[in-house]
Every structure is written in structure tokens, then in C-alpha cells.
Enzyme design. Structure first.
Site, PDB file in Angstrom:
ATOM      1  CD1 TRP A   1     -19.403  14.150  12.730  1.00  9.40           C
ATOM      2  CD2 TRP A   1     -17.296  15.319  12.295  1.00  9.40           C
ATOM      3  NE1 TRP A   1     -18.483  13.796  13.228  1.00  9.40           N
ATOM      4  CE2 TRP A   1     -16.996  14.327  13.370  1.00  9.40           C
ATOM      5  CE3 TRP A   1     -15.498  15.126  11.822  1.00  9.40           C
ATOM      6  CZ2 TRP A   1     -15.815  13.746  14.073  1.00  9.40           C
ATOM      7  CZ3 TRP A   1     -14.852  15.253  12.593  1.00  9.40           C
ATOM      8  CH2 TRP A   1     -14.985  14.033  14.095  1.00  9.40           C
TER       9      TRP A   1
ATOM     10  CD  GLU B   1      -5.305  -3.204   3.202  1.00 13.11           C
ATOM     11  OE1 GLU B   1      -4.501  -1.776   4.031  1.00 13.11           O
ATOM     12  OE2 GLU B   1      -6.203  -2.432   2.074  1.00 13.11           O
TER      13      GLU B   1
ATOM     14  CE  LYS C   1     -16.739  17.133  16.948  1.00 12.54           C
ATOM     15  NZ  LYS C   1     -16.599  15.821  18.285  1.00 12.54           N
TER      16      LYS C   1
ATOM     17  CB  THR D   1      -0.881  -0.387   1.316  1.00 11.31           C
ATOM     18  OG1 THR D   1      -0.623  -0.223   2.423  1.00 11.31           O
ATOM     19  CG2 THR D   1      -1.885  -1.254   1.500  1.00 11.31           C
TER      20      THR D   1
END
Length: 520
Positions: free
Chosen positions: A427, A312, A422, A169
Site C-alpha cells: 500500500w 456524521e 496498491k 454531506t
């Protein structure tokens, strides 16, 4: 998979464009014969079962041969991202303990300076791609000579649970994480990719992956093309809009895949009726698709489907699709579904989990961390001593994505957990703001990050790249966004740059942006 391609589509070609932009081709039958020679050549090089072979190359038929030949010889393929830093390349090769390293001629200069640090590698093999070979590789093995001296053997049977490849990754905050995939997982993933509710690849398709082979095997598309005997096209290392457009037109591509920046650039290609004459569908992933882009491609007869994937899980997790219950909806409403991350593909399960580990409802409103499990997904990292292995638990993988799932199973990513903003206890989705910004006709790219704020804790900062020849100012963007965003989601600041830094996996490097602009 390769035997089937050679049996049902022996004359079907894998087409490519070389470094000089010249198109050429090689049939599945010819590729199978060359892979048989490669299996014999690996044995002659001293590669034993379980040994690692690293590749450092762009998309090409020669590179693809190693994606089949190495696993079929019982060894482990380790495709190394050519955009990794020197330190990351050195670390991956050492961690994999690669005995053989395969390098494109045009990339030998990039590797030459690392030769003293690649101690595990006993043999270097150079793939001729039209580029110059660095003098440091004067004693390296020439790939074509290697194959000419080998015999086209029938590969031995390999246990299905043996590791076929190890993909690494991006590693933006630490060393890249190694993810091992077995022969079984590659086959199961390919079956899922070919399913009608996934990429629906068939023998009739001509597939153009614009994603590199070192990105989860180009999202698994070349393996799926072999499984079905589809045509396959590689556009070469120079992926500029003109070259891609010419490839689409010349090769009769029906299915292509790549990040949104490709499709934004091609959106202006003319004449569109020629460029997109054969193209039926696009798989798009890596970042949010600007909302109007799906509609504009639909007007050309091209279905753009947004995908969710991760190394993954080999590649594919979810994909946008229109359920049978939605076929009676107006076209605009159906196209809106393509702005979600879609439905879990067959073989994948998804759920939302709260901060305390509780499983959350799928009501389209409740947000939680998205967790994934599948028939082919990894269950651990290959370097658990160096990374947080707690992302895997009870067969599930914590994705790091914050999402909602509605009652019909549609997933909508609201942000990466580390990229949410935030502000005043509420959010803000950086993805939603980026998508709205990239709808502006003069904006090429936009990334949104959180900046500290004394009053609100955090506020959004937008980093914008204008289209070539265009001029855009903050007041223009504010006016454009006024009816597209919640008022308090409006970025406080706009920074205009010539280029947004990218990670090795071609995503916006928001860590670099936060570091660059904090305190300004």
C-alpha cells in the site's frame, strides 16, 4: 447558548466583512433580540414545529441568526452548500421538504434558474448582503422588513431530542447524505469543543471560522462562541489571503480554523509580526498539513493543531495535542505530534477494525478502518433508502479512513480506503505523498491518485499546481522527494494543472482526477 452569550457578553461583538470588504459588527445582545424577532417571523410565515427551513448563504451575522432562530422556533435548519451542483441543490431542498428558503442577495442569480424545480418552497426570503437581487426574486420577502414587522418574543421551550438541523454531506458519487442533529447533540458537541483538550474556546477568545456555516455549522465554532461569550468574526465571501490577513490583524483574532490551503497562502504574508500578532492557535482540517508548515507557524508563536472531523459526528472527532508525558521532548519532536490526527476529544471513542470486522490492536503499526462513536454522533442517515446505511452498526460509524492508533491513543490517518494505492501488493499512502510534495517551495497544491499499471497493478500519479509566478518540472520534484519518500512511493507521472478540482466540501475531487487522466 444564546441566552448565555446575551447575559455574560452582551456587548461583545460578532464582526464581519460585507461584500464590498467593509468591516461592521453586531453585539451578542443585539443578535439575541433579532433572533427573538425571527422566531416570531417564522410563526407568521406559517412555519410549524418540525418544518424544514433551508438557507443558501455565505458566512454572516444575518445567516447566523437563522442557525439560532430556526431551531429555537422548533423547526429544522437545512444549510445548503452553495457549491453543490444544480441537481444536488434541487435534491436537498426536495428531500428536506423545505417550506422556506433563505438566500443571500448575491446568490439569487444562482438559485433563480432553479425556481421551477423547488416546488416544496412556499416562501423565499432574501438576506441583503450588498449584492444585486435577481429579478426572479422580485416578490421574495426582504429579511430586514420581515424582522421590523415582527416582535422580539421569548422562544418556547423545545424538547432536547427534537431535530435542530440536518446537514448534508458532499455526495461526490451519489446524492448528498442527510445527517440530523438534535438540540442535545449540538449542546454536547459545543461543550466538547470548548474543553481544554479540544478547541479550548473561552470568553477571552476572538474566533474566526474560515469554514462555511454550511459545513457542519462552521465546525461548530459559532455555537461554542455563543456558549462562552467569545468574540466571533466572519471574513466575508471573498477569502483571499490579503483579506484574511487584514481581518486577522484588524480584529485581534486569537483562534481560527480552516483547510490547509488558507494557511499555505497566508504563510508568505508580510509583515508576519503584524498579521499574526494576536493569533495563538489554528485548527486545520480537510486534508493533510504539509510537515514544515506546523514548524513555520510555531516560529511565529502560533500553534497549528490538526483536526479530524465528519458531518456524521457534527464536526469534531480528534485533535492534535501534546500529552503531559511529552512536554520534556525537544520542540521538533513535540511538533511532530501535530502531524497526526491527534487524540479523540472528550466524549468520543475510536477503534480500528479489520476486513472481517475484528477489532485491531492500537500499536501504532497495525492499519485498519477507523470507527467512531460519540455522545452526540448520528446513528443513521435521513435518506437510508438512497445510501448505504451499513456504515452505522452497534453504535459505531465506519469512517472510511484507514488509520493506525498508537499505545497512547494518537491517530494517524494513512488514507481514505478508496484512495489507497496498491502497488505490487503493497500500500502507498496518497496523503503522505501529497504532504511531501506540498513541502516544495514552488508547489501550491498537490493531489495523488492511483493509475492502472500492467506490471504493478497501480502506480501513483501526482497532479500539481505551481505557486503563482513559479516554474516547476517533474525532475525538480523527483529530486526533492528522493530523500523524503520510500523509493517505490515516488510518483511515476506528474501532471501540471492550473487548478485541482474540488468537491462541494472543498476537498480534492480524486474521482474527477482519475477520470480525467486514466488512459493518457
Amino acid at each position: 447558548m444564546l441566552r448565555r452569550a446575551g447575559a455574560v457578553a452582551p456587548g461583545k461583538e460578532i464582526r464581519e466583512v460585507d461584500l464590498a470588504g467593509r468591516p461592521m459588527g453586531k453585539s451578542w445582545g443585539a443578535l439575541r433580540e433579532r433572533v427573538g424577532r425571527l422566531v416570531d417571523a417564522l410563526s407568521r410565515l406559517g412555519v410549524d414545529e418540525g418544518d424544514a427551513v433551508a438557507t443558501f448563504a455565505w458566512n454572516s451575522t444575518r445567516h447566523l441568526e437563522w442557525f439560532f432562530g430556526v431551531p429555537m422556533a422548533g423547526a429544522k435548519l437545512v444549510p445548503v452548500n452553495v457549491r453543490f451542483s444544480d441537481e444536488q441543490i434541487e435534491w436537498v431542498v426536495a428531500h428536506a421538504n423545505a417550506r422556506v428558503m433563505v438566500v443571500d442577495a448575491s446568490l439569487t442569480g444562482q438559485v433563480a434558474k432553479l425556481l421551477p424545480r423547488l416546488g416544496s418552497v412556499h416562501v423565499f426570503v432574501v438576506l441583503p448582503d450588498g449584492g444585486e437581487v435577481d429579478p426572479a426574486f422580485a416578490d421574495a420577502v426582504d429579511y430586514e422588513r420581515l424582522l421590523a414587522e415582527a416582535e422580539p418574543v421569548e422562544p418556547p421551550d423545545v424538547a432536547e431530542d427534537r431535530v435542530a438541523c440536518v446537514c448534508y454531506t458532499g455526495g461526490t458519487t451519489d446524492n448528498p447524505k442527510g445527517v440530523a442533529h438534535s438540540h442535545r447533540s449540538l449542546v454536547l458537541h459545543s461543550l466538547a469543543v470548548c474543553a481544554a483538550d479540544a478547541y479550548a474556546i473561552s470568553e477571552r477568545d476572538v474566533v474566526l471560522p474560515l469554514t462555511p456555516l454550511f459545513h457542519a455549522a462552521a465546525w461548530g465554532m459559532p455555537y461554542a462562541a455563543a456558549m462562552t461569550g467569545a468574540g466571533l468574526v466572519f471574513a466575508g465571501p471573498h477569502l483571499n489571503p490579503k483579506a484574511i490577513g487584514e481581518t486577522l490583524k484588524r480584529e485581534g483574532v486569537t483562534l481560527s480554523a480552516g483547510v490547509p490551503s488558507f494557511w499555505l497562502a497566508l504563510d508568505k504574508m508580510e509583515p508576519a509580526e503584524e498579521v499574526f500578532a494576536s493569533l495563538e492557535r489554528i485548527i486545520c482540517g480537510g486534508s493533510a498539513i504539509p510537515s514544515g508548515l506546523v514548524h513555520r507557524y510555531a516560529d511565529r508563536g502560533v500553534t497549528m493543531r490538526q483536526g479530524l472531523g465528519m458531518t456524521e459526528n457534527m464536526a469534531l472527532v480528534a485533535l492534535t495535542d501534546v500529552r503531559s508525558s511529552h512536554t520534556s521532548l525537544p520542540l521538533d519532536k513535540r511538533l511532530e505530534l501535530h502531524h497526526t490526527q491527534g487524540l479523540a476529544v472528550p466524549g468520543v471513542e475510536l477503534r480500528l477494525v479489520g476486513d472481517s470486522g475484528e477489532v485491531l490492536p492500537h500499536d501504532g503499526v497495525t492499519q485498519g478502518e477507523l470507527e467512531v462513536r460519540s455522545l452526540w454522533g448520528a446513528t443513521r442517515y435521513e435518506n437510508p433508502d438512497r445510501v448505504d446505511g451499513s456504515r452505522f452498526h452497534d453504535g459505531w460509524l465506519r469512517s472510511g479512513d484507514i488509520a493506525t492508533i498508537d499505545t497512547e491513543g494518537y491517530v494517524r490517518i494513512t488514507d481514505r480506503s478508496k484512495d489507497l494505492i496498491k502497488s505490487g501488493g503493497e500500500w502507498i499512502s496518497s496523503i503522505a505523498v501529497e504532504s511531501a510534495l506540498m513541502e516544495h517551495p514552488d508547489v501550491s497544491e498537490a493531489a495523488v491518485v492511483a493509475m492502472p499499471d500492467d506490471r504493478w497493478q497501480e502506480r501513483p500519479l501526482a497532479v500539481v499546481v505551481a505557486r503563482p509566478g513559479a516554474e516547476v518540472a517533474a525532475e525538480n520534484l523527483r529530486a526533492f522527494l528522493r530523500n523524503r519518500l520510500i523509493k517505490w512511493w515516488m510518483p511515476d507521472r506528474f501532471e501540471f494543472v492550473s487548478e485541482i478540482p474540488k468537491t462541494a466540501t472543498n476537498k480534492f475531487d480524486k474521482k474527477a482526477l482519475r477520470s480525467r487522466f486514466t488512459g493518457h
